[in-house]
Write a protein that holds these residues in place. Structure first.
Motif, PDB file in Angstrom:
ATOM      1  N   ARG A 291       0.828  -1.207   0.000  1.00 18.04           N
ATOM      2  CA  ARG A 291       0.000   0.000   0.000  1.00 18.04           C
ATOM      3  C   ARG A 291       0.858   1.251   0.000  1.00 18.04           C
ATOM      4  N   ARG A 292       1.851   1.271   0.869  1.00 18.91           N
ATOM      5  CA  ARG A 292       2.696   2.453   0.967  1.00 18.91           C
ATOM      6  C   ARG A 292       3.559   2.617  -0.284  1.00 18.91           C
ATOM      7  N   LEU A 293       3.977   1.525  -0.879  1.00 16.52           N
ATOM      8  CA  LEU A 293       4.723   1.618  -2.134  1.00 16.52           C
ATOM      9  C   LEU A 293       3.875   2.302  -3.202  1.00 16.52           C
ATOM     10  N   LEU A 294       2.608   1.928  -3.282  1.00 17.80           N
ATOM     11  CA  LEU A 294       1.726   2.533  -4.285  1.00 17.80           C
ATOM     12  C   LEU A 294       1.538   4.030  -4.019  1.00 17.80           C
ATOM     13  N   LEU A 295       1.502   4.434  -2.747  1.00 16.82           N
ATOM     14  CA  LEU A 295       1.421   5.856  -2.414  1.00 16.82           C
ATOM     15  C   LEU A 295       2.613   6.605  -3.004  1.00 16.82           C
ATOM     16  N   TYR A 296       3.806   6.064  -2.838  1.00 15.56           N
ATOM     17  CA  TYR A 296       5.004   6.725  -3.366  1.00 15.56           C
ATOM     18  C   TYR A 296       5.059   6.651  -4.891  1.00 15.56           C
ATOM     19  N   MET A 297       4.642   5.531  -5.454  1.00 14.77           N
ATOM     20  CA  MET A 297       4.613   5.422  -6.915  1.00 14.77           C
ATOM     21  C   MET A 297       3.612   6.397  -7.518  1.00 14.77           C
ATOM     22  N   SER A 298       2.524   6.656  -6.787  1.00 13.25           N
ATOM     23  CA  SER A 298       1.519   7.614  -7.258  1.00 13.25           C
ATOM     24  C   SER A 298       2.158   8.981  -7.488  1.00 13.25           C
ATOM     25  N   GLY A 299       2.917   9.456  -6.509  1.00 12.49           N
ATOM     26  CA  GLY A 299       3.576  10.747  -6.660  1.00 12.49           C
ATOM     27  C   GLY A 299       4.672  10.716  -7.704  1.00 12.49           C
ATOM     28  N   THR A 300       5.444   9.619  -7.722  1.00  4.87           N
ATOM     29  CA  THR A 300       6.546   9.503  -8.684  1.00  4.87           C
ATOM     30  C   THR A 300       6.025   9.557 -10.117  1.00  4.87           C
ATOM     31  N   LEU A 301       5.037   8.745 -10.411  1.00  2.00           N
ATOM     32  CA  LEU A 301       4.514   8.688 -11.782  1.00  2.00           C
ATOM     33  C   LEU A 301       3.813   9.985 -12.169  1.00  2.00           C
ATOM     34  N   THR A 302       3.146  10.609 -11.228  1.00  2.65           N
ATOM     35  CA  THR A 302       2.474  11.881 -11.530  1.00  2.65           C
ATOM     36  C   THR A 302       3.489  12.935 -11.948  1.00  2.65           C
ATOM     37  N   TYR A 303       4.580  13.058 -11.175  1.00  2.00           N
ATOM     38  CA  TYR A 303       5.589  14.056 -11.513  1.00  2.00           C
ATOM     39  C   TYR A 303       6.398  13.672 -12.749  1.00  2.00           C
ATOM     40  N   MET A 304       6.403  12.401 -13.090  1.00  2.00           N
ATOM     41  CA  MET A 304       7.051  11.986 -14.341  1.00  2.00           C
ATOM     42  C   MET A 304       6.160  12.260 -15.552  1.00  2.00           C
ATOM     43  N   GLY A 305       4.915  12.669 -15.287  1.00  2.00           N
ATOM     44  CA  GLY A 305       3.981  12.960 -16.380  1.00  2.00           C
ATOM     45  C   GLY A 305       3.287  11.736 -16.917  1.00  2.00           C
ATOM     46  N   ARG A 306       3.420  10.611 -16.263  1.00  2.00           N
ATOM     47  CA  ARG A 306       2.778   9.366 -16.716  1.00  2.00           C
ATOM     48  C   ARG A 306       1.407   9.263 -16.030  1.00  2.00           C
ATOM     49  N   ILE A 307       0.529  10.139 -16.431  1.00  2.00           N
ATOM     50  CA  ILE A 307      -0.737  10.336 -15.713  1.00  2.00           C
ATOM     51  C   ILE A 307      -1.638   9.106 -15.795  1.00  2.00           C
ATOM     52  N   THR A 308      -1.719   8.478 -16.954  1.00  2.00           N
ATOM     53  CA  THR A 308      -2.600   7.318 -17.107  1.00  2.00           C
ATOM     54  C   THR A 308      -2.173   6.181 -16.183  1.00  2.00           C
ATOM     55  N   THR A 337      -3.906  12.534  -7.503  1.00  2.00           N
ATOM     56  CA  THR A 337      -4.833  12.456  -8.640  1.00  2.00           C
ATOM     57  C   THR A 337      -5.252  13.858  -9.078  1.00  2.00           C
ATOM     58  N   ALA A 338      -5.574  14.703  -8.105  1.00  2.00           N
ATOM     59  CA  ALA A 338      -5.954  16.081  -8.422  1.00  2.00           C
ATOM     60  C   ALA A 338      -4.796  16.816  -9.099  1.00  2.00           C
ATOM     61  N   LEU A 339      -3.587  16.570  -8.627  1.00  2.00           N
ATOM     62  CA  LEU A 339      -2.407  17.184  -9.243  1.00  2.00           C
ATOM     63  C   LEU A 339      -2.261  16.735 -10.691  1.00  2.00           C
ATOM     64  N   GLY A 340      -2.509  15.446 -10.937  1.00  2.00           N
ATOM     65  CA  GLY A 340      -2.435  14.933 -12.304  1.00  2.00           C
ATOM     66  C   GLY A 340      -3.457  15.591 -13.215  1.00  2.00           C
ATOM     67  N   TYR A 341      -4.651  15.811 -12.687  1.00  2.00           N
ATOM     68  CA  TYR A 341      -5.661  16.534 -13.487  1.00  2.00           C
ATOM     69  C   TYR A 341      -5.155  17.925 -13.851  1.00  2.00           C
ATOM     70  N   ALA A 342      -4.613  18.641 -12.874  1.00  2.43           N
ATOM     71  CA  ALA A 342      -4.149  20.006 -13.114  1.00  2.43           C
ATOM     72  C   ALA A 342      -3.000  20.029 -14.119  1.00  2.43           C
ATOM     73  N   MET A 343      -2.115  19.046 -14.043  1.00  2.00           N
ATOM     74  CA  MET A 343      -0.954  19.003 -14.931  1.00  2.00           C
ATOM     75  C   MET A 343      -1.335  18.607 -16.357  1.00  2.00           C
ATOM     76  N   SER A 344      -2.426  17.885 -16.498  1.00  2.00           N
ATOM     77  CA  SER A 344      -2.795  17.379 -17.826  1.00  2.00           C
ATOM     78  C   SER A 344      -3.899  18.200 -18.490  1.00  2.00           C
ATOM     79  N   GLY A 345      -4.189  19.387 -17.954  1.00  2.00           N
ATOM     80  CA  GLY A 345      -5.127  20.279 -18.623  1.00  2.00           C
ATOM     81  C   GLY A 345      -6.534  20.268 -18.082  1.00  2.00           C
ATOM     82  N   SER A 346      -6.778  19.486 -17.013  1.00  5.55           N
ATOM     83  CA  SER A 346      -8.119  19.454 -16.417  1.00  5.55           C
ATOM     84  C   SER A 346      -8.086  20.185 -15.075  1.00  5.55           C
ATOM     85  N   ALA A 347      -7.754  21.468 -15.142  1.00  4.42           N
ATOM     86  CA  ALA A 347      -7.567  22.259 -13.924  1.00  4.42           C
ATOM     87  C   ALA A 347      -8.822  22.288 -13.061  1.00  4.42           C
ATOM     88  N   ASP A 348      -9.966  22.426 -13.700  1.00  3.67           N
ATOM     89  CA  ASP A 348     -11.214  22.514 -12.947  1.00  3.67           C
ATOM     90  C   ASP A 348     -11.450  21.239 -12.139  1.00  3.67           C
TER      91      ASP A 348
END
Length: 404
Positions: A291-308, A337-348
């Motif tokens: 579970r905790r690994l997935l928490l860290y991977m969530s942030g890592t992948l988001t900042y890498m731009g791998r939103i999907t 997840t919210a950060l990924g939306y903002a980074m990928s053009g879905s700011a709202d």
């Protein structure tokens, strides 16, 4: 100058009744550690002539222990240098050393009881509001510190240092969540010193890996990376909670700095180390699991731009956290997840989700750490979208949290 019993008791800060009891029992008197320290202090303050008179009086009274006496009945004596006998001097020194080594103000049983209570703190910490956790930690910490101030045998002292390190890490983490950044940083330093005072290298690595979280959320990402790497170097490629956490922390910080290759490498290492750990669903502090690994991977992948891929990881993580009482980790994942939306053009969508996360948290868990991550969502909103009603609403909520 000769003193009566009452005057002597008052002079050394002890009750006259205790002095009379010692006088009546002689060498059979049992002195508690604090009384021993009082007498030793007064004896140390005597000049050479005074010590000789004192020892002569004891010999005359038949109370001076012989070299063959049991350690419990020995008192510190000073062999006169006038004898010119170096061996005799060291015989006297050995008596003092033996007494110091045998002096202990805490039993192993008492240390075990404290260890049990600290284990309970660690077990319940992740589900306890940080302010409540601090209040619960304080009494145990005071007890450990009080005992540690006295000289203890090495084995006991090592256990006390480990307890201080664990309680220090819990204290630092709670302060970090509350936004007390300076205090948290100093407590992480204290926890690291305590861990380094013990022979437990895994605890030393844990202290550094845990400390790495603070600059990730509130400061210098370079320091996060340095601390994470230091933790891994302590244990090389050993698979344990500390090294898995450290590798995951390094990956997330490298991704945020834009080092895609480095983040990928560290993330793969974190996955490999986590897979080698026992399959445990424990939510206690200092444990690292899937579970905790997935928490860290969530942030890592988001900042890498791998939103999907990040969203798949976030869905999986939230599913695993669904049946646990943990509050903060799922909130941080949703903010990724919210950060990924903002980074990928879905700011709202990103701003609305971040506001929903803050609103949904119980008051006692709505601390600065989640407000900071919500602020990161706002920072990721493109300039042209920062006047959106959802962005304005989120900004207002974050400001209210900061003011409160």
């Amino acid at each position: 100058m000769l003193l009566g019993v009452d005057e002597f008791g008052h002079a050394i800060g002890c009750s006259p009744r205790s002095v009379r009891l010692w006088e009546s029992k002689g060498i059979r008197a049992h002195l508690n550690p604090s009384s021993k320290r009082l007498l030793e202090r007064e004896y140390a303050n005597l000049n050479e002539a005074g010590r000789q008179r004192f020892e002569a009086a004891l010999e005359q009274a038949g109370r001076l222990p012989q070299a063959t006496a049991e350690p419990a009945t020995r008192i510190q004596i000073s062999v006169s240098s006038q004898q010119g006998d170096l061996l005799a001097t060291f015989d006297g020194l050995r008596l003092v050393v033996d007494q110091t080594l045998s002096r202990c103000t805490v039993t192993p049983a008492r240390v075990e009881l404290i260890e049990e209570r600290v284990a309970d703190r660690i077990r319940t910490y992740t589900t306890t509001p940080p302010a409540v956790a601090l209040a619960e930690i304080a009494p145990d910490f005071f007890e450990v510190q009080t005992i540690s101030e006295e000289r203890q045998p090495a084995a006991i002292q090592a256990r006390l240092s480990e307890l201080s390190a664990a309680l220090g890490l819990l204290t630092a983490d709670a302060l970090m969540k509350l936004g007390e950044i300076g205090r948290a940083n100093t407590w992480y330093g204290t926890a690291r010193m305590a861990a380094d005072d013990s022979p437990n290298r895994q605890l030393q690595a844990t202290a550094r890996a845990q400390h790495a979280m603070l600059p990730y959320y509130y400061g210098d990402l370079g320091k996060t990376i340095a601390l994470a790497r230091s933790a891994q170097e302590l244990l090389s490629d050993t698979a344990c909670d500390a090294t898995a956490l450290a590798a995951a922390a390094e990956a997330r910080a490298l991704a945020r700095l834009g080092d895609q290759a480095g983040a990928e490498q560290a993330m793969n290492k974190a996955q490999r180390l986590t897979e080698a750990l026992p399959n445990t669903g424990s939510d206690e502090a200092f444990r690292f699991n899937a579970r905790r690994l997935l928490l860290y991977m969530s942030g890592t992948l988001t900042y890498m731009g791998r939103i999907t891929r990040a969203r798949r990881i976030q869905d999986e993580a939230l599913q695993l956290y669904r049946d646990t009482p943990v509050v903060i980790d799922p909130a941080l994942i949703q903010l990724d997840t919210a950060l990924g939306y903002a980074m990928s053009g879905s700011a709202d969508d990103g701003c609305r989700l971040a506001e929903h996360v803050l609103d949904s948290l119980p008051d006692e868990h709505r601390t600065r750490i989640v407000a900071t991550r919500a602020g990161d969502v706002l920072d990721a909103v493109p300039t042209g979208h920062r006047l959106l009603p959802s962005a304005a609403s989120l900004r207002k909520l974050i400001s209210a949290e900061a003011a409160g």
